[in-house]
Design a protein around this motif. Structure first.
Motif, PDB file in Angstrom:
ATOM      1  N   LEU A   1       0.804  -1.224   0.000  1.00  0.00           N
ATOM      2  CA  LEU A   1       0.000   0.000   0.000  1.00  0.00           C
ATOM      3  C   LEU A   1       0.840   1.279   0.000  1.00  0.00           C
ATOM      4  CD1 LEU A   1      -2.848   1.124  -0.016  1.00  0.00           C
ATOM      5  CD2 LEU A   1      -2.878   0.995   2.481  1.00  0.00           C
ATOM      6  N   PRO A   2       1.866   1.409   0.861  1.00  0.00           N
ATOM      7  CA  PRO A   2       2.659   2.659   0.825  1.00  0.00           C
ATOM      8  C   PRO A   2       3.298   2.925  -0.541  1.00  0.00           C
ATOM      9  CG  PRO A   2       3.146   1.396   2.806  1.00  0.00           C
ATOM     10  CD  PRO A   2       2.322   0.518   1.944  1.00  0.00           C
TER      11      PRO A   2
ATOM     12  N   SER B   1       2.339   6.185  -2.953  1.00  0.00           N
ATOM     13  CA  SER B   1       3.372   7.168  -3.298  1.00  0.00           C
ATOM     14  C   SER B   1       3.368   7.490  -4.789  1.00  0.00           C
ATOM     15  CB  SER B   1       4.750   6.658  -2.867  1.00  0.00           C
ATOM     16  OG  SER B   1       5.126   5.534  -3.642  1.00  0.00           O
ATOM     17  N   TYR B   2       3.032   6.532  -5.620  1.00  0.00           N
ATOM     18  CA  TYR B   2       2.977   6.790  -7.058  1.00  0.00           C
ATOM     19  C   TYR B   2       1.643   7.387  -7.476  1.00  0.00           C
ATOM     20  CZ  TYR B   2       7.396   4.386  -7.734  1.00  0.00           C
ATOM     21  OH  TYR B   2       8.720   4.054  -7.700  1.00  0.00           O
ATOM     22  N   LEU B   3       0.556   6.978  -6.823  1.00  0.00           N
ATOM     23  CA  LEU B   3      -0.743   7.556  -7.164  1.00  0.00           C
ATOM     24  C   LEU B   3      -0.805   9.034  -6.811  1.00  0.00           C
ATOM     25  CD1 LEU B   3      -3.321   4.776  -6.187  1.00  0.00           C
ATOM     26  CD2 LEU B   3      -2.958   5.759  -8.446  1.00  0.00           C
TER      27      LEU B   3
ATOM     28  N   LEU C   1       9.112   7.578 -14.603  1.00  0.00           N
ATOM     29  CA  LEU C   1       8.179   7.057 -13.602  1.00  0.00           C
ATOM     30  C   LEU C   1       8.070   5.539 -13.703  1.00  0.00           C
ATOM     31  CD1 LEU C   1       5.960   7.659 -11.440  1.00  0.00           C
ATOM     32  CD2 LEU C   1       4.332   7.711 -13.328  1.00  0.00           C
ATOM     33  N   LEU C   2       7.978   5.015 -14.940  1.00  0.00           N
ATOM     34  CA  LEU C   2       7.884   3.567 -15.123  1.00  0.00           C
ATOM     35  C   LEU C   2       9.153   2.868 -14.652  1.00  0.00           C
ATOM     36  CD1 LEU C   2       6.105   3.219 -18.599  1.00  0.00           C
ATOM     37  CD2 LEU C   2       5.118   3.068 -16.317  1.00  0.00           C
ATOM     38  N   ARG C   3      10.311   3.474 -14.912  1.00  0.00           N
ATOM     39  CA  ARG C   3      11.563   2.868 -14.455  1.00  0.00           C
ATOM     40  C   ARG C   3      11.619   2.821 -12.929  1.00  0.00           C
ATOM     41  NH1 ARG C   3      13.846   5.186 -19.170  1.00  0.00           N
ATOM     42  NH2 ARG C   3      14.109   7.209 -18.129  1.00  0.00           N
ATOM     43  N   ALA C   4      11.156   3.871 -12.295  1.00  0.00           N
ATOM     44  CA  ALA C   4      11.143   3.878 -10.822  1.00  0.00           C
ATOM     45  C   ALA C   4      10.185   2.815 -10.284  1.00  0.00           C
ATOM     46  CB  ALA C   4      10.745   5.261 -10.323  1.00  0.00           C
ATOM     47  N   LEU C   5       9.037   2.672 -10.947  1.00  0.00           N
ATOM     48  CA  LEU C   5       8.068   1.667 -10.508  1.00  0.00           C
ATOM     49  C   LEU C   5       8.568   0.256 -10.793  1.00  0.00           C
ATOM     50  CD1 LEU C   5       5.320   1.325  -9.209  1.00  0.00           C
ATOM     51  CD2 LEU C   5       4.263   1.561 -11.446  1.00  0.00           C
TER      52      LEU C   5
END
Length: 1117
Positions: A658-659, A663-665, A790-794
Motif C-alpha cells: 500500500l505505501p 506514493s505513485y498515485l 516514472l515507469l523505471r522507478a516503478l
C-alpha cells in the motif's frame, strides 16, 4: 504506297538493334552511283524511297534514319542529267544555307552541278565519318540494345535522340552541342528506375530484417511495401496496390516503377499488428522519430523524416501497450505463451540405445516466468515431448543442429495449425560454435555483472544466493540462456532475466511429473475429440475469477504435489473456504477477485518493460490500492480471520504494497491519466523542470499572439482588436471582408477565403505559431521522458508487487477448488503416511469430467489397489462397456487428490503416487517412421523402465496391434512383469480372456474385474449377464445392454458384433460374421476339449503332474 511504309518500318526496327544499319544506309546511297545514270532502275528506286523517307521522319522515333534524310532526299530531286554521286559533297559547300529542318525538304537544282571526279572520294569519305561519329554517339547515349526496353514506356529518350539527330545535321560541332538533350531525356525517362529517399530509407531497414514484416509510418498512415504488402493484404483483407514485390533489382520487375503497397490508418495499427502476430508473423513497426515542427526548425529540414525500427513483435515476445494476443476461438488448446530455447548434444549410441543430452530454457515475457531443465533422453524423445506438452510454447529458438528425431518431433508439434499447442508455432534458429560453452558463460557473467556487484555490496543474502544459482546453471542451460538473452535484445525484453527470483527448474521432487502421453490420454488440458479445452480436467476445475489465477491453476493441475505436508495444507485451505462459503469474509474475498478485471500479472511486466500506457498504469495502481486497502487492517497471518496458513499468509502479504502504490498515485492526475492526456498526467507539484519550462514558453507565445490582435487591428484601420478564428484546423486566422482587401499589406499570407471574406496570417502570427509548435513538440518529448522515468522507478518495485499478485492468484485458485468441492458428491481425500505401502482405495467413485458433461447420472464404481495384494486389476468386458472410462476415472481421482482438490467419490484413501503412466489408444507416428504397434510397445517399454512401486500404471488393450498369439504373449509377459518385478499399482484392460490364467497364477496379486452387462436373445428370453458362461448361442442372436458397473470376475466375450451392429454394418455382413464367429468358437472349443482329454489320459497313466493343467483346461471350457 501502303506497303512501302510497312517495309520501311521493318527496316527502322532492324536499325535499332543492328549497328550495321549505318553501313546499310551508306550502301543504299551507293546504289544510285552506277556507271549508267540514265538507268530506269536508278530513277525508279529514287522515286520509290522519297515517300518512305518522309514517313520515317514523321512516324518513326529512330534517330539513325533522320540524320541522313536531308542528304538522301536531294539525290532523287536532281535532273536525270545530274551526276548523283556529286550530291553528298554539294550540300556542305553551299554558299548560304537555311535551317536544318528546311534543308531536309528543300529542292535546289544548283546543288546538282558536277564537281569533278576528285570530289567523289572526298565527299563519300567525309559523309561516312560523320555518320560513324553519329552512330557512336547514339550508341553511347542509348546503351546496349536491350536497354531500349526500359526506355520504351516513357517514350522520352527516343524523341530527344531524334531531336539531337535533327539538330546535328549541319556539322560535328552542332552535334556536340546537341548531346546534352538526350541525357536530360534519358534521366526523365529513367525516373522509373530511381528510388525515392523514403524508399531508400525503407530498403536500408528491410535488408537488415528480411524475416520481418515492416509497418512503416508515412505521414498519417502506416504502409506496407513489396512482399510485405502482399502478405498483409492476405492476412488483413486490405487492398494491395500492384507493384514490385522483390527488394532486389530483379530483371523480372524492371518494367515496374514502384513498390507494391498497402496502407492502414494510424489508429488501427494495434489491431492489425496483433492480427499479423497471431497469424505467426514477425512484425516490425518503423516510426518517424522526429516531428514536423522540430524538423522544420532543425538542420535537416530538406531531408526525409528520420525513421527507425522501434518495435518488433512475435507470438512469444508480444508484450506491449496494445494488449495481449487474442485467445484461439477455434479448436485447439491455447498455447502457454512461452518462448522456448532448446539445444542438444551429439547423439551417443544408435537405434534404441541412442542417448542425447538436452538443455531447455522457457520464458514467458508476458508474466516473467522462467523455466529451465537439463535431462537425458532416449530414442523415443519422450522426455522432450513431455516438457513441450507441459510448457506449450508458441515459439521455438533452436540453438545449433538438432538430431533428426528431435527436429522431426518439433516440426510435428509446431508445424500444424491444429497441433497440440493450439496453433502453429514459430521456429527460429541460432548458430552454435565449437566454443559456445565458454562464450555463453562469459556472456551470462557479463550480463549479470552489475547485479553481481550490487549483491556483493548489499546485504541481501537471498538475492545473492539466487544470482549465484543462475550463474552455476548446467552447461546446456547456460548456452540456452545466453542465446535467449541475445535473441530478446532485438525485442527490448532481455531484462526479464534480471528477475532471478522467478527462475524455476522444470522437474522438482515437490511435484509429480505427468508425461505427454498421460496428458493426452487423460485429457488433462484438452479433450481428444476436437482438441478444445472444454471437456478436459482443467475445464472441470476452472472456476477462477482472474486471468492470473487461471494461469496458476493450470500449473497446479499439471504439477500435482508430492510433499504430503504442502498437500494437506492446501486441502485444509480449500476445506476452510468450503465450510465458510456463506460467511462475510469469503464473500469479501470473492467480491474482491470478481472486481479485479485487470490482468495484473501482465500489466506489471509491461510496466517493468516500460511499455505500459497511462490509463493502464492508473488502472493497475488503483486496483492494487483497492486490494491492499481491503485488507489494510491485517498485520499478519493470524489477523486474517482464517485458520489455514496458506490463506492467512496470502492475505497478510497484500497490505504491504500500500505505501508504494500510494506514493505513485499521489503524483498522478487521475482524470488526465484516464483520458491519456500526457500534458496534464502529472500533478503540478510533480512536474519536471522541462515540462514547466515548455508550458511557460507556450503561455508566453499565446500571450504575444493575444497582444498582436491590437497591432493587426491598427494595420486594418480598426479600433477594436481583431478576433482570431480557426478554420479546418488552422488557428489564429484574421478575417478581412473582401471589400477591405485594399488595407491588407502584401506581407500578409492568405490562407483561405469565401465570397464575402478572406482569411490571412500576419508575419508575426506565422512566426509565433511556429515557435509555439516547437514548444509543443518539446513539451510532448519532455512528458514522454518523465513518464518513462516514472515507469523505471516503478519497475524497481516489481518483485514486491508481483509477490502480492501471486498471493492474490493463490487465493483465486483456492477459492476455485472450494467451489468444485461444493459440488454434490465431492469428498475430502485421505492421505496415508509416506511410509505406508502403496494404496489406492475408491468407494463410490465417479469420473470428474464425464459427470459434468453427461445428461444422465454417472454410475459410481468401487475399486481398491494395494500392496501386497491386489497390486493389479485385469479388466475385461464388452466393447463400449466402459472399461477405459473406469480406469481413467481412477487415475483422474488420484491426480485431483494430489492437486489439493476434493474428489467425486464417497471416499478416497491413497498414498501419494510419484507418477501416473498410461498406454491407451491406438495411433501411429509416421513422422518418425513408427507403426501403430511400434508406438504401442515403445510406450510400454518406457513405462516398464520408469515405473516404481509407488507409480500408478494404466495399460489399455496391450498387444492388439499385432497377431493374436504375439499380442497375447506380450500382454501376458508385461502383466507378469509389472506385478512380479516392478510391483506397481496397475489397471490392465484386455480382450484376451486367457490372461485370466496369469491372474490366477499370481497368488492374488492380480484380480479379475469386468464391466457388467446383460445379454437378451432376440426371442425375448434372458441370455446371460456379467461373467456367466455362454451356451451354444452365438452373439449375433443377442442384444447387449451395458450396465456400466464394475463387477468381479471375467467377461468371457467382448461382443464385437454388437458394436458392429450399433455402427450400422449391413445385416448381410453381420450374419456372415456371426456364422464365422460361431464356427471359430466351436473349433477352439473342440481343440481345447481334445487337449483336456489327452491331459486326462496322462493323469490316468499315473502322471499326476498334469493334474493342474487338466483343471485349468476344464475351467477354460
Amino acid at each position: 504506297m501502303a506497303s512501302q511504309p510497312k517495309e520501311k518500318k521493318q527496316q527502322s526496327l532492324t536499325s535499332f538493334f543492328t549497328p550495321r544499319t549505318i553501313n546499310g544506309l551508306s550502301a543504299s546511297l551507293k546504289k544510285p552511283q552506277a556507271p549508267n545514270p540514265d538507268s530506269p532502275s536508278d530513277s525508279s528506286e529514287g522515286n520509290k524511297k522519297r515517300p518512305l523517307q518522309e514517313d520515317t521522319g514523321h512516324g518513326n522515333n529512330t534517330p539513325l534514319k533522320k540524320r541522313p534524310k536531308g542528304d538522301r532526299e536531294e539525290n532523287p530531286a536532281d535532273t536525270p542529267e545530274t551526276n548523283p554521286t556529286k550530291s553528298p559533297t554539294l550540300a556542305p559547300v553551299r554558299p548560304s544555307r537555311p535551317g536544318t529542318r528546311t534543308e531536309q525538304y528543300i529542292f535546289n537544282s544548283a546543288s546538282s552541278q558536277p564537281d569533278g571526279p576528285s570530289g567523289l572520294g572526298d565527299g563519300d569519305s567525309s559523309e561516312r565519318r560523320k555518320r560513324e561519329e553519329l552512330h557512336r554517339k547514339f550508341v553511347q547515349k542509348l546503351g546496349r540494345p536491350d536497354s531500349i526496353l526500359s526506355a520504351r514506356p516513357r517514350g522520352g529518350p527516343g524523341d530527344d535522340d531524334n531531336q539531337a539527330a535533327e539538330d546535328g545535321g549541319e556539322d560535328g560541332e552542332e552535334e556536340e552541342e546537341a548531346a546534352p538533350p538526350p541525357t536530360k531525356g534519358k534521366k526523365k525517362g529513367g525516373k522509373a528506375g530511381k528510388l525515392t529517399p523514403m524508399e531508400v530509407q525503407f530498403l536500408d531497414i528491410k535488408r537488415k530484417h528480411m524475416d520481418t514484416i515492416l509497418i512503416v509510418e508515412v505521414g498519417y498512415k502506416f504502409k506496407f511495401f513489396g512482399e510485405d504488402a502482399r502478405v498483409a493484404s492476405k492476412e488483413l483483407s486490405i487492398v494491395c496496390i500492384p507493384g514490385k514485390l522483390r527488394y532486389d533489382e530483379h530483371p523480372s520487375e524492371a518494367h515496374l516503377d514502384r513498390f507494391a503497397s498497402a496502407s492502414i490508418p494510424v489508429h488501427r495499427l494495434p489491431v492489425h499488428a496483433k492480427r499479423l502476430v497471431a497469424a505467426g508473423h514477425k512484425v516490425g513497426v518503423v516510426r518517424q522519430i522526429e516531428t514536423a515542427a522540430l524538423k522544420k526548425a532543425g538542420d535537416n529540414r530538406n531531408a526525409p523524416f528520420t525513421r527507425k525500427l522501434t518495435n518488433v513483435y512475435t507470438k512469444g515476445t508480444y508484450v506491449d501497450e496494445i494488449g495481449e494476443l487474442d485467445q484461439r476461438s477455434g479448436p485447439g488448446a491455447s498455447a502457454g505463451g512461452y518462448l522456448l530455447c532448446i539445444t542438444e548434444s551429439r547423439a551417443k549410441g544408435s537405434g534404441t540405445d541412442e542417448k542425447v543430452e538436452v538443455g531447455i530454457i522457457a520464458v514467458q515475457p508476458a508474466t516473467g516466468d522462467i523455466i529451465y531443465d537439463r535431462f537425458e533422453d532416449g530414442f523415443m524423445r519422450s522426455e522432450i515431448e513431455t516438457r513441450l506438452l507441459h510448457i506449450s510454447p508458441c515459439e521455438f529458438l533452436i540453438v545449433g543442429e538438432l538430431s533428426r528425431a528431435t527436429d522431426k518431433l518439433i516440426q510435428h508439434l509446431s508445424g500444424s495449425a491444429t497441433n497440440v499447442f493450439g496453433d502453429r508455432s514459430r521456429v527460429e534458429r541460432a548458430p552454435k560454435s565449437k566454443t559456445c560453452a565458454a562464450e555463453a558463460y562469459s556472456h551470462v557473467a557479463q550480463f549479470y555483472s552489475a547485479k553481481l556487484k550490487e549483491a556483493s555490496e548489499g546485504s541481501n543474502e537471498q538475492a545473492s544466493t539466487l544470482l549465484d544459482a543462475v550463474l552455476k546453471l548446467p552447461e546446456p542451460v547456460t548456452v540456452c540462456l545466453s542465446s535467449m538473452i541475445k535473441h530478446l535484445e532485438e525485442y527490448g525484453l532481455e531484462h526479464i532475466f534480471d528477475l532471478t527470483k522467478y527462475f524455476q527448474p522444470f522437474g522438482t521432487r515437490q511435484h509429480m511429473l505427468i508425461d505427454g502421453t498421460t496428458l493426452e490420454s487423460l485429457e488433462v488440458y484438452r479433450n481428444q475429440t476436437d482438441f478444445s479445452e472444454k471437456g478436459s480436467l482443467f475445464w472441470a476445475l476452472d472456476k477462477t475469477l482472474t486471468r492470473f489465477g487461471q494461469r496458476l491453476l493450470r500449473k497446479w493441475i499439471g504439477r500435482p504435489l508430492l510433499d504430503k505436508d504442502c498437500l494437506e495444507a492446501r486441502v485444509a485451505a480449500v476445506e476452510e473456504l468450503l465450510e465458510n462459503a456463506s460467511t462475510a469474509k469469503v464473500s469479501q474475498l470473492e467480491r474482491l477477485l470478481k472486481s479485479t478485471k485487470t490482468d495484473l500479472e501482465r500489466s506489471l511486466i509491461r510496466i517493468y518493460y516500460g511499455k505500459c500506457t497511462r490509463p493502464e498504469l492508473l488502472a493497475v495502481l488503483q486496483t492494487l490500492q483497492r486490494i491492499a486497502t481491503e485488507f489494510s487492517r491485517v498485520g499478519g497471518p493470524e489477523e486474517s480471520g482464517f485458520a489455514a496458513p496458506a490463506i492467512g499468509a496470502a492475505i497478510a502479504s497484500l497490505p504491504r504494497i500500500l505505501p508504494t502504490v500510494l506514493s505513485y498515485l499521489d503524483r498522478v492526475n487521475a482524470e488526465a491519466a484516464r483520458r491519456d492526456d500526457k500534458y496534464a498526467f502529472f500533478r503540478e507539484p510533480e512536474e519536471t523542470a522541462a515540462i514547466t519550462e515548455h508550458k511557460l514558453g507556450i503561455a508566453a507565445v499565446e500571450h504575444e499572439l493575444d497582444a498582436h490582435r491590437q497591432q493587426a487591428a491598427a494595420t486594418l484601420g480598426s479600433r477594436s482588436p481583431v478576433a482570431y478564428v480557426a478554420v479546418a484546423g488552422v488557428e489564429y486566422l484574421v478575417e478581412v471582408p473582401n471589400a477591405d482587401l485594399r488595407r491588407v499589406p502584401a506581407s500578409w499570407v492568405k490562407v483561405s477565403g469565401t465570397k464575402k471574406l478572406s482569411r490571412f496570417h500576419t508575419p508575426d502570427v506565422v512566426r509565433l505559431v511556429a515557435e509555439r509548435d516547437q514548444h509543443r513538440e518539446a513539451l510532448s518529448a519532455a512528458c514522454d521522458a518523465a513518464f518513462a522515468d516514472l515507469l523505471r522507478a516503478l519497475a524497481a518495485e516489481y518483485q514486491p508487487l508481483r509477490d502480492a499478485v501471486s498471493a492474490l492468484a493463490t487465493l483465486d485458485c483456492l477459492l476455485s477448488l472450494s467451489k468444485v468441492a461444493a459440488l454434490p458428491g465431492y469428498t475430502k481425500p485421505v492421505f496415508l503416511p509416506a511410509d505406508a505401502p502403496p494404496c489406492v482405495s475408491v468407494v463410490g467413485g465417479r469420473h470428474p469430467v464425464a459427470e459434468q458433461t453427461l445428461t444422465t447420472p454417472y454410475i459410481p464404481f468401487t475399486a481398491a489397489l494395494a500392496s501386497p495384494a491386489p497390486l493389479a486389476h485385469l479388466v475385461t468386458g464388452p466393447n463400449m462397456g466402459g472399461k477405459s472410462s473406469f480406469v481413467r476415472a481412477v487415475a483422474l481421482l488420484v491426480l485431483l487428490a494430489q492437486v489439493g482438490s476434493f474428489v467425486p467419490a464417497d471416499a478416497l484413501t491413497l498414498t501419494l503416487a510419484d507418477a501416473v503412466y498410461t498406454r491407451m489408444g491406438a495411433r501411429d507416428n509416421l513422422f518418425a517412421g513408427e507403426s501403430t504397434f511400434m508406438v504401442e510397445v515403445s510406450e510400454t517399454a518406457r513405462i516398464l523402465r520408469a515405473a516404481t512401486p509407488r507409480s500408478l500404471v494404466l495399460l489399455d488393450e496391450l498387444g492388439r496391434g499385432t497377431s493374436t498369439h504375439d499380442g497375447a504373449a506380450i500382454a501376458h509377459a508385461v502383466l507378469h512383469h509389472v506385478v512380479r518385478d516392478v510391483r506397481c499399482l496397475t489397471l490392465f484392460i484386455t480382450h484376451y480372456q486367457n490372461l485370466a490364467r496369469v491372474a490366477d497364477g499370481l497368488g492374488g496379486a492380480c484380480t479379475n474385474l469386468h464391466m457388467r452387462f446383460t445379454a437378451t436373445r432376440r426371442d425375448g428370453t434372458r441370455g446371460r449377464s456379467g461373467d456367466e458362461k455362454g451356451d451354444d448361442d452365438f452373439e449375433g442372436d443377442e442384444d447387449i445392454t451395458f450396465l456400466y458397473e464394475v463387477g468381479e470376475g471375467m467377461a468371457h466375450r467382448s461382443y464385437g458384433l454388437n458394436v458392429a451392429r450399433l455402427a450400422r454394418i449391413p445385416r448381410k455382413v453381420l450374419d456372415v460374421a456371426a456364422r464365422k464367429s460361431r464356427e471359430l468358437e466351436l473349433e477352439i472349443k473342440t481343440r481345447r476339449l481334445n487337449g483336456a482329454v489327452r491331459l486326462l489320459a496322462d493323469v490316468f497313466r499315473n502322471d499326476l503332474g498334469q493334474l493342474d493343467h487338466v483343471v485349468s483346461s476344464v475351467e477354460q471350457l
